[in-house]
Design a protein around this motif. Structure first.
Motif, PDB file in Angstrom:
ATOM      1  N   SER A  38      91.829  32.979  15.623  1.00 37.96           N
ATOM      2  CA  SER A  38      90.543  33.597  15.937  1.00 37.96           C
ATOM      3  C   SER A  38      90.665  35.119  15.870  1.00 37.96           C
ATOM      4  O   SER A  38      91.659  35.696  16.319  1.00 37.96           O
ATOM      5  N   GLY A  39      89.644  35.753  15.283  1.00 34.06           N
ATOM      6  CA  GLY A  39      89.625  37.201  15.202  1.00 34.06           C
ATOM      7  C   GLY A  39      90.422  37.794  14.072  1.00 34.06           C
ATOM      8  O   GLY A  39      90.593  39.018  14.007  1.00 34.06           O
ATOM      9  N   CYS A  40      90.897  36.959  13.125  1.00 35.01           N
ATOM     10  CA  CYS A  40      91.741  37.481  12.044  1.00 35.01           C
ATOM     11  C   CYS A  40      90.929  38.021  10.872  1.00 35.01           C
ATOM     12  O   CYS A  40      91.488  38.644   9.964  1.00 35.01           O
ATOM     13  N   GLY A  41      89.613  37.768  10.837  1.00 36.50           N
ATOM     14  CA  GLY A  41      88.773  38.302   9.770  1.00 36.50           C
ATOM     15  C   GLY A  41      88.282  37.284   8.763  1.00 36.50           C
ATOM     16  O   GLY A  41      87.572  37.631   7.820  1.00 36.50           O
ATOM     17  N   LYS A  42      88.612  36.009   8.969  1.00 39.14           N
ATOM     18  CA  LYS A  42      88.239  35.003   7.968  1.00 39.14           C
ATOM     19  C   LYS A  42      86.728  34.783   7.889  1.00 39.14           C
ATOM     20  O   LYS A  42      86.161  34.698   6.788  1.00 39.14           O
ATOM     21  N   THR A  43      86.046  34.706   9.036  1.00 35.27           N
ATOM     22  CA  THR A  43      84.595  34.514   9.014  1.00 35.27           C
ATOM     23  C   THR A  43      83.888  35.769   8.510  1.00 35.27           C
ATOM     24  O   THR A  43      82.887  35.686   7.787  1.00 35.27           O
ATOM     25  N   THR A  44      84.404  36.942   8.861  1.00 34.81           N
ATOM     26  CA  THR A  44      83.842  38.190   8.327  1.00 34.81           C
ATOM     27  C   THR A  44      83.911  38.186   6.805  1.00 34.81           C
ATOM     28  O   THR A  44      82.946  38.542   6.119  1.00 34.81           O
ATOM     29  N   THR A  45      85.052  37.780   6.261  1.00 43.63           N
ATOM     30  CA  THR A  45      85.211  37.705   4.804  1.00 43.63           C
ATOM     31  C   THR A  45      84.186  36.754   4.196  1.00 43.63           C
ATOM     32  O   THR A  45      83.549  37.071   3.178  1.00 43.63           O
ATOM     33  N   LEU A  46      84.006  35.591   4.817  1.00 41.91           N
ATOM     34  CA  LEU A  46      83.051  34.613   4.310  1.00 41.91           C
ATOM     35  C   LEU A  46      81.624  35.164   4.341  1.00 41.91           C
ATOM     36  O   LEU A  46      80.854  34.987   3.386  1.00 41.91           O
ATOM     37  N   ARG A  47      81.278  35.864   5.409  1.00 44.50           N
ATOM     38  CA  ARG A  47      79.924  36.408   5.537  1.00 44.50           C
ATOM     39  C   ARG A  47      79.688  37.581   4.587  1.00 44.50           C
ATOM     40  O   ARG A  47      78.549  37.821   4.168  1.00 44.50           O
ATOM     41  N   VAL A  48      80.733  38.285   4.237  1.00 47.41           N
ATOM     42  CA  VAL A  48      80.601  39.316   3.203  1.00 47.41           C
ATOM     43  C   VAL A  48      80.255  38.659   1.865  1.00 47.41           C
ATOM     44  O   VAL A  48      79.391  39.135   1.121  1.00 47.41           O
ATOM     45  N   ILE A  49      80.927  37.545   1.562  1.00 48.79           N
ATOM     46  CA  ILE A  49      80.641  36.834   0.313  1.00 48.79           C
ATOM     47  C   ILE A  49      79.184  36.360   0.299  1.00 48.79           C
ATOM     48  O   ILE A  49      78.485  36.480  -0.714  1.00 48.79           O
ATOM     49  N   GLY A  50      78.730  35.832   1.440  1.00 49.76           N
ATOM     50  CA  GLY A  50      77.374  35.306   1.523  1.00 49.76           C
ATOM     51  C   GLY A  50      76.293  36.362   1.621  1.00 49.76           C
ATOM     52  O   GLY A  50      75.108  36.044   1.479  1.00 49.76           O
ATOM     53  N   GLY A  51      76.660  37.608   1.866  1.00 50.00           N
ATOM     54  CA  GLY A  51      75.686  38.677   1.947  1.00 50.00           C
ATOM     55  C   GLY A  51      75.150  38.943   3.335  1.00 50.00           C
ATOM     56  O   GLY A  51      74.211  39.736   3.503  1.00 50.00           O
ATOM     57  N   PHE A  52      75.741  38.330   4.350  1.00 50.83           N
ATOM     58  CA  PHE A  52      75.279  38.514   5.719  1.00 50.83           C
ATOM     59  C   PHE A  52      75.910  39.736   6.380  1.00 50.83           C
ATOM     60  O   PHE A  52      75.455  40.200   7.422  1.00 50.83           O
ATOM     61  N   ILE A  53      77.002  40.234   5.783  1.00 56.53           N
ATOM     62  CA  ILE A  53      77.667  41.455   6.233  1.00 56.53           C
ATOM     63  C   ILE A  53      77.923  42.322   5.013  1.00 56.53           C
ATOM     64  O   ILE A  53      78.373  41.822   3.969  1.00 56.53           O
ATOM     65  N   THR A  54      77.644  43.621   5.139  1.00 56.88           N
ATOM     66  CA  THR A  54      77.892  44.556   4.046  1.00 56.88           C
ATOM     67  C   THR A  54      79.236  45.241   4.278  1.00 56.88           C
ATOM     68  O   THR A  54      79.443  45.854   5.332  1.00 56.88           O
ATOM     69  N   PRO A  55      80.151  45.162   3.332  1.00 61.08           N
ATOM     70  CA  PRO A  55      81.457  45.808   3.527  1.00 61.08           C
ATOM     71  C   PRO A  55      81.359  47.327   3.410  1.00 61.08           C
ATOM     72  O   PRO A  55      80.444  47.861   2.774  1.00 61.08           O
ATOM     73  N   ASP A  56      82.296  48.029   4.016  1.00 60.05           N
ATOM     74  CA  ASP A  56      82.354  49.489   3.896  1.00 60.05           C
ATOM     75  C   ASP A  56      82.944  49.913   2.556  1.00 60.05           C
ATOM     76  O   ASP A  56      82.606  50.974   2.027  1.00 60.05           O
ATOM     77  N   GLN A  57      83.829  49.076   2.028  1.00 63.67           N
ATOM     78  CA  GLN A  57      84.438  49.348   0.732  1.00 63.67           C
ATOM     79  C   GLN A  57      84.660  48.022   0.009  1.00 63.67           C
ATOM     80  O   GLN A  57      84.671  46.964   0.629  1.00 63.67           O
ATOM     81  N   GLY A  58      84.870  48.114  -1.301  1.00 62.58           N
ATOM     82  CA  GLY A  58      85.218  46.931  -2.067  1.00 62.58           C
ATOM     83  C   GLY A  58      84.029  46.305  -2.767  1.00 62.58           C
ATOM     84  O   GLY A  58      82.899  46.790  -2.694  1.00 62.58           O
ATOM     85  N   ASP A  59      84.292  45.183  -3.429  1.00 56.62           N
ATOM     86  CA  ASP A  59      83.259  44.526  -4.219  1.00 56.62           C
ATOM     87  C   ASP A  59      83.447  43.013  -4.162  1.00 56.62           C
ATOM     88  O   ASP A  59      84.544  42.507  -3.903  1.00 56.62           O
ATOM     89  N   VAL A  60      82.335  42.295  -4.405  1.00 52.25           N
ATOM     90  CA  VAL A  60      82.335  40.846  -4.537  1.00 52.25           C
ATOM     91  C   VAL A  60      81.733  40.532  -5.896  1.00 52.25           C
ATOM     92  O   VAL A  60      80.604  40.944  -6.197  1.00 52.25           O
ATOM     93  N   ARG A  61      82.481  39.815  -6.737  1.00 47.19           N
ATOM     94  CA  ARG A  61      82.009  39.498  -8.081  1.00 47.19           C
ATOM     95  C   ARG A  61      82.037  37.994  -8.334  1.00 47.19           C
ATOM     96  O   ARG A  61      82.962  37.311  -7.885  1.00 47.19           O
ATOM     97  N   ILE A  62      81.040  37.531  -9.048  1.00 46.33           N
ATOM     98  CA  ILE A  62      80.998  36.148  -9.518  1.00 46.33           C
ATOM     99  C   ILE A  62      80.935  36.193 -11.036  1.00 46.33           C
ATOM    100  O   ILE A  62      80.019  36.803 -11.606  1.00 46.33           O
ATOM    101  N   ASP A  63      81.936  35.597 -11.664  1.00 46.93           N
ATOM    102  CA  ASP A  63      82.074  35.644 -13.125  1.00 46.93           C
ATOM    103  C   ASP A  63      82.005  37.078 -13.643  1.00 46.93           C
ATOM    104  O   ASP A  63      81.363  37.381 -14.657  1.00 46.93           O
ATOM    105  N   GLY A  64      82.647  37.989 -12.913  1.00 44.56           N
ATOM    106  CA  GLY A  64      82.771  39.362 -13.353  1.00 44.56           C
ATOM    107  C   GLY A  64      81.614  40.267 -13.023  1.00 44.56           C
ATOM    108  O   GLY A  64      81.682  41.476 -13.256  1.00 44.56           O
ATOM    109  N   ARG A  65      80.528  39.721 -12.454  1.00 43.09           N
ATOM    110  CA  ARG A  65      79.352  40.528 -12.132  1.00 43.09           C
ATOM    111  C   ARG A  65      79.244  40.736 -10.623  1.00 43.09           C
ATOM    112  O   ARG A  65      79.321  39.773  -9.851  1.00 43.09           O
TER     113      ARG A  65
END
Length: 359
Positions: A38-65
């Motif tokens: 618990s608290g290791c960041g796994k759910t945060t990572t998942l919610r970044v992918i889903g668009g529920f959390i905006t990351p401060d840095q980095g990118d999420v790509r699907i098929d390069g986009r």
């Protein structure tokens, strides 16, 4: 389906980093588990992918986009949450159809899609029932159908079975694996349950304190954990402090072991050895290993969990086959396979011949 790429994601709150420099590639049709405490960041990572959390840095790509600027409803993803979040006033049909209705799909298309989704999760004929009339497992199936009916390119699952009892949890993860393989959908599954991850994942990303420690297949992760944390988090592991002696061997408790080939350490340098319980060979008092004392034998069905008092170390755990006939009292112990860690990183693995204990 789709390939998912996480590129150096960072999310920081006032209390500290939730995720730090998280990068991960998920192949087309692959099931990857984010595993950690618990608290290791796994759910945060998942919610970044889903668009529920905006990351401060980095990118999420699907098929390069990049999809980073898309809101959740416009992303080609669907989330199955830990809590089923079904509408209690709607029947099963309307719960599953809800997302398609919001997208103004034609009625006939919705009817066909809902029917197919319910058949896929094994709930045909349940259309008119309400959530309160369903078991926990059935509610989770409805939540899965509601996600699949949207035909997402990426399926996100946030500890979906944590509210189910042990037997139902096993059954549901078998069902999920079968469905995911049948549909061929790229999936990211969050869990803190190592058995769950080992049983359903093509690969596992082990996280700690917002960082991915290792990404590997379940068998690779168990056999060659890259860090001491992974070694102790995945399965059971006996950890013993050691040091290199003048002859270049490792002295760890009563064991004296050869360093793995290619590993060069100087005299006096500390390190740690890890030994899986099944890789400790327990023999009678006249065996060739180190003298030890069996203090407890626990029958766990198809194997015994044995507690053994080892000189200079204390209690270690051994797994033995029931036919072994472990009993309390004097015994000998020798390692069959040893992992070596320096500065908490794996530096080598060896299957040593047991050297007699130090006198």
């Amino acid at each position: 389906m789709a390939r998912l790429e996480l590129d150096h994601l960072v999310k920081k709150y006032a209390s500290g980093y939730a995720i730090q420099d998280v990068s991960l590639d998920v192949a087309d049709g692959e099931m990857v588990c984010l595993l950690g405490p618990s608290g290791c960041g796994k759910t945060t990572t998942l919610r970044v992918i889903g668009g529920f959390i905006t990351p401060d840095q980095g990118d999420v790509r699907i098929d390069g986009r990049s999809i980073l600027r898309l809101p959740p409803e416009r992303r080609p993803t669907a989330m199955v949450f830990q809590r089923y979040t079904l509408w209690p006033h709607m029947d099963v049909w309307h719960n599953v159809a809800f997302g398609l209705e919001l997208r103004h799909r034609p009625r006939k298309e919705i009817e066909k899609a809902v029917q197919q989704a319910l058949e896929l999760v094994g709930l045909p004929g349940a259309e008119k029932r309400h959530p309160a009339q369903l078991s926990g497992g059935q509610q989770q199936r409805v939540a899965l159908a509601r996600a699949l009916v949207l035909e997402p390119r990426i399926l996100l699952l946030d500890e979906p079975f944590s509210n189910l009892d042990a037997q139902l949890r096993i059954h549901m993860r078998e069902e999920l694996t079968a469905i995911q393989r049948r549909v061929g959908i790229t999936s990211v599954f969050v869990t803190h349950d190592q058995e769950e991850a080992l049983s359903i994942a093509d690969r596992i990303a082990v996280m700690r304190a917002g960082v991915i420690e290792q990404v590997a297949t379940p068998s690779e992760l168990y056999a060659r954990p890259a860090t001491r944390f992974v070694a102790t988090f995945i399965g059971s592991m006996n950890v013993i402090d050691g040091r290199v002696d003048a002859a270049g061997s490792v002295v760890a408790g009563p064991f004296r072991l050869a360093l793995p080939p290619g590993v060069g350490l100087s005299e006096g340098q500390p390190l740690v050895i890890g030994i899986r319980p099944e890789d400790l060979i327990l023999e009678g008092p006249n065996g060739t290993g180190t003298p030890a004392q069996v203090t407890q034998v626990t029958d766990l069905g198809h194997y015994h969990r044995v507690s053994v008092d080892l000189p200079e170390v204390g209690s270690v755990t051994v797994f033995t086959d029931k036919s072994h006939g472990a009993s309390l009292g004097r015994a000998t112990l020798r390692p069959r396979r040893v992992l070596f860690y320096r500065d908490d990183r794996l530096i080598g693995v060896t299957e040593p011949e047991q050297v007699p204990s130090r006198s």
